[in-house]
Design a protein around this motif. Structure first.
Motif, PDB file in Angstrom:
ATOM      1  N   LYS A 147       0.818  -1.073   0.004  1.00  5.66           N
ATOM      2  CA  LYS A 147       0.028  -0.042   0.024  1.00  5.66           C
ATOM      3  C   LYS A 147       0.607   1.428   0.074  1.00  5.66           C
ATOM      4  CE  LYS A 147      -3.634   2.095   2.733  1.00  5.66           C
ATOM      5  NZ  LYS A 147      -4.387   2.022   3.746  1.00  5.66           N
ATOM      6  N   LEU A 148       1.840   1.360   1.060  1.00  4.02           N
ATOM      7  CA  LEU A 148       2.786   2.410   0.895  1.00  4.02           C
ATOM      8  C   LEU A 148       3.500   2.585  -0.640  1.00  4.02           C
ATOM      9  CD1 LEU A 148       4.374   2.096   4.372  1.00  4.02           C
ATOM     10  CD2 LEU A 148       2.778   3.979   3.766  1.00  4.02           C
ATOM     11  N   GLU A 149       3.889   1.543  -1.108  1.00  9.00           N
ATOM     12  CA  GLU A 149       4.380   1.626  -2.191  1.00  9.00           C
ATOM     13  C   GLU A 149       3.681   2.338  -3.530  1.00  9.00           C
ATOM     14  OE1 GLU A 149       5.857  -2.494  -3.443  1.00  9.00           O
ATOM     15  OE2 GLU A 149       7.794  -2.230  -2.062  1.00  9.00           O
ATOM     16  N   GLU A 150       2.440   1.858  -3.367  1.00  2.92           N
ATOM     17  CA  GLU A 150       1.348   2.300  -4.456  1.00  2.92           C
ATOM     18  C   GLU A 150       1.142   3.920  -4.125  1.00  2.92           C
ATOM     19  OE1 GLU A 150      -2.006  -0.105  -3.835  1.00  2.92           O
ATOM     20  OE2 GLU A 150      -1.345  -1.621  -4.866  1.00  2.92           O
ATOM     21  N   GLU A 151       1.167   4.203  -2.698  1.00  2.00           N
ATOM     22  CA  GLU A 151       1.052   5.678  -2.557  1.00  2.00           C
ATOM     23  C   GLU A 151       2.109   6.406  -2.983  1.00  2.00           C
ATOM     24  OE1 GLU A 151       0.153   5.716   1.718  1.00  2.00           O
ATOM     25  OE2 GLU A 151      -1.694   4.987   1.423  1.00  2.00           O
ATOM     26  N   THR A 152       3.306   6.033  -2.743  1.00  2.00           N
ATOM     27  CA  THR A 152       4.606   6.618  -3.149  1.00  2.00           C
ATOM     28  C   THR A 152       4.439   6.749  -4.545  1.00  2.00           C
ATOM     29  OG1 THR A 152       5.758   5.599  -1.225  1.00  2.00           O
ATOM     30  CG2 THR A 152       7.321   6.440  -3.017  1.00  2.00           C
ATOM     31  N   GLU A 153       4.470   5.891  -5.277  1.00  2.05           N
ATOM     32  CA  GLU A 153       4.301   5.833  -6.747  1.00  2.05           C
ATOM     33  C   GLU A 153       3.219   6.816  -7.253  1.00  2.05           C
ATOM     34  OE1 GLU A 153       5.986   4.574  -9.315  1.00  2.05           O
ATOM     35  OE2 GLU A 153       7.514   3.679  -7.761  1.00  2.05           O
ATOM     36  N   ALA A 154       2.061   6.821  -6.819  1.00  5.73           N
ATOM     37  CA  ALA A 154       1.051   7.994  -7.030  1.00  5.73           C
ATOM     38  C   ALA A 154       1.512   9.418  -7.019  1.00  5.73           C
ATOM     39  CB  ALA A 154      -0.317   7.640  -6.305  1.00  5.73           C
ATOM     40  N   LYS A 155       2.172   9.798  -5.812  1.00  4.62           N
ATOM     41  CA  LYS A 155       2.804  10.972  -5.267  1.00  4.62           C
ATOM     42  C   LYS A 155       3.837  11.169  -6.145  1.00  4.62           C
ATOM     43  CE  LYS A 155       1.566  10.794  -0.451  1.00  4.62           C
ATOM     44  NZ  LYS A 155       2.119  11.041   0.919  1.00  4.62           N
ATOM     45  N   ILE A 156       4.628  10.342  -6.468  1.00  4.92           N
ATOM     46  CA  ILE A 156       5.744  10.490  -7.684  1.00  4.92           C
ATOM     47  C   ILE A 156       5.162  11.076  -9.044  1.00  4.92           C
ATOM     48  CG2 ILE A 156       7.547   9.456  -8.886  1.00  4.92           C
ATOM     49  CD1 ILE A 156       8.454   8.075  -6.459  1.00  4.92           C
ATOM     50  N   LYS A 157       3.887  10.326  -9.498  1.00  3.13           N
ATOM     51  CA  LYS A 157       3.338  10.573 -10.720  1.00  3.13           C
ATOM     52  C   LYS A 157       2.805  12.126 -10.853  1.00  3.13           C
ATOM     53  CE  LYS A 157       2.193   5.852 -12.468  1.00  3.13           C
ATOM     54  NZ  LYS A 157       1.078   5.033 -12.722  1.00  3.13           N
ATOM     55  N   ASP A 158       2.170  12.354  -9.582  1.00  8.08           N
ATOM     56  CA  ASP A 158       1.661  13.689  -9.220  1.00  8.08           C
ATOM     57  C   ASP A 158       2.743  14.643  -9.482  1.00  8.08           C
ATOM     58  OD1 ASP A 158      -0.429  15.350  -8.790  1.00  8.08           O
ATOM     59  OD2 ASP A 158       0.143  15.556  -6.717  1.00  8.08           O
ATOM     60  N   LEU A 159       3.844  14.489  -8.564  1.00  2.75           N
ATOM     61  CA  LEU A 159       4.915  15.547  -8.650  1.00  2.75           C
ATOM     62  C   LEU A 159       5.590  15.688 -10.130  1.00  2.75           C
ATOM     63  CD1 LEU A 159       6.884  14.451  -5.581  1.00  2.75           C
ATOM     64  CD2 LEU A 159       5.567  16.893  -5.853  1.00  2.75           C
ATOM     65  N   LYS A 160       5.585  14.440 -10.848  1.00  2.40           N
ATOM     66  CA  LYS A 160       6.198  14.884 -12.270  1.00  2.40           C
ATOM     67  C   LYS A 160       5.106  15.610 -12.962  1.00  2.40           C
ATOM     68  CE  LYS A 160       9.051  10.765 -12.485  1.00  2.40           C
ATOM     69  NZ  LYS A 160       9.372   9.351 -13.070  1.00  2.40           N
ATOM     70  N   LYS A 161       4.022  15.133 -13.097  1.00  2.00           N
ATOM     71  CA  LYS A 161       2.695  15.667 -13.540  1.00  2.00           C
ATOM     72  C   LYS A 161       2.785  17.253 -13.339  1.00  2.00           C
ATOM     73  CE  LYS A 161      -1.113  14.149 -14.362  1.00  2.00           C
ATOM     74  NZ  LYS A 161      -2.674  13.654 -13.783  1.00  2.00           N
ATOM     75  N   THR A 162       2.772  17.636 -12.078  1.00  3.07           N
ATOM     76  CA  THR A 162       2.870  19.108 -11.605  1.00  3.07           C
ATOM     77  C   THR A 162       4.289  19.629 -12.186  1.00  3.07           C
ATOM     78  OG1 THR A 162       2.008  18.671  -9.526  1.00  3.07           O
ATOM     79  CG2 THR A 162       2.881  20.648  -9.652  1.00  3.07           C
ATOM     80  N   THR A 163       5.449  19.074 -12.110  1.00  6.90           N
ATOM     81  CA  THR A 163       6.726  19.641 -12.590  1.00  6.90           C
ATOM     82  C   THR A 163       6.722  19.824 -14.103  1.00  6.90           C
ATOM     83  OG1 THR A 163       7.845  18.326 -10.907  1.00  6.90           O
ATOM     84  CG2 THR A 163       9.130  19.381 -12.767  1.00  6.90           C
ATOM     85  N   SER A 164       5.795  18.930 -14.869  1.00  5.39           N
ATOM     86  CA  SER A 164       6.010  19.276 -16.242  1.00  5.39           C
ATOM     87  C   SER A 164       5.049  20.601 -16.753  1.00  5.39           C
ATOM     88  CB  SER A 164       5.478  18.031 -16.880  1.00  5.39           C
ATOM     89  OG  SER A 164       4.089  17.730 -16.646  1.00  5.39           O
ATOM     90  N   LYS A 165       4.090  20.721 -15.954  1.00  4.94           N
ATOM     91  CA  LYS A 165       3.033  21.879 -16.063  1.00  4.94           C
ATOM     92  C   LYS A 165       4.047  23.203 -15.767  1.00  4.94           C
ATOM     93  CE  LYS A 165      -1.190  19.680 -15.007  1.00  4.94           C
ATOM     94  NZ  LYS A 165      -2.337  19.626 -14.334  1.00  4.94           N
ATOM     95  N   VAL A 166       4.807  23.231 -14.798  1.00  2.00           N
ATOM     96  CA  VAL A 166       5.376  24.450 -14.213  1.00  2.00           C
ATOM     97  C   VAL A 166       6.829  24.576 -14.887  1.00  2.00           C
ATOM     98  CG1 VAL A 166       5.986  25.346 -12.257  1.00  2.00           C
ATOM     99  CG2 VAL A 166       4.051  23.946 -11.903  1.00  2.00           C
ATOM    100  N   SER A 167       7.492  23.584 -15.219  1.00  4.48           N
ATOM    101  CA  SER A 167       8.610  23.606 -16.043  1.00  4.48           C
ATOM    102  C   SER A 167       8.612  24.915 -16.952  1.00  4.48           C
ATOM    103  CB  SER A 167       9.096  22.378 -16.335  1.00  4.48           C
ATOM    104  OG  SER A 167       8.507  21.859 -17.481  1.00  4.48           O
TER     105      SER A 167
END
Length: 123
Positions: A87-107
């Motif tokens: 469960k923690l690994e899945e949550e971590t993966e989701a957060k990483i994807k969210d950060l990458k998406k936000t980074t690509s928008k803001v970059s």
């Protein structure tokens, strides 16, 4: 009781052969008593051994039961721990994807802001 002993002694004194028979009877009775006591001791020893074996068997069963319960509790704990890790690994993966998406928008905005700062010359 005194009458018995008196008659026994009198008969033993008066008739030596009867006295020998009385002594023989006493010896026989003593031997029988020894056999009875010996048998009783043997039976007691057997019962003690049997009780000891039964107690050891019950203790082994109890020990086995407690060991099984312990192993079950360990497997349940590690099983839930494994699901927690997943469960923690899945949550971590989701957060990483969210950060990458936000980074690509803001970059692109960040690059534009950096270029403005570099190209603006203050005099």
């Amino acid at each position: 009781m005194t009458w018995f002993w008196n008659s026994f002694l009198c008969s033993a004194i008066m008739d030596p052969f009867k006295g020998q028979g009385g002594i023989q009877m006493l010896l026989t009775a003593e031997q029988e008593a020894q056999h009875i006591v010996s048998n009783a001791r043997n039976l007691r020893t057997q019962r003690l051994k049997q009780a000891k074996e039964e107690a050891e068997r019950e203790a082994a069963q109890y020990r086995s039961h407690m060991e099984d319960e312990y192993q079950n509790s360990i497997s349940e704990t590690t099983g839930s721990s494994g699901s927690n890790v997943k469960k923690l690994e899945e949550e971590t993966e989701a957060k990483i994807k969210d950060l990458k998406k936000t980074t690509s928008k803001v970059s692109s905005e960040v690059v534009e802001m950096l270029l403005k700062c570099v190209t603006n010359i203050k005099t």
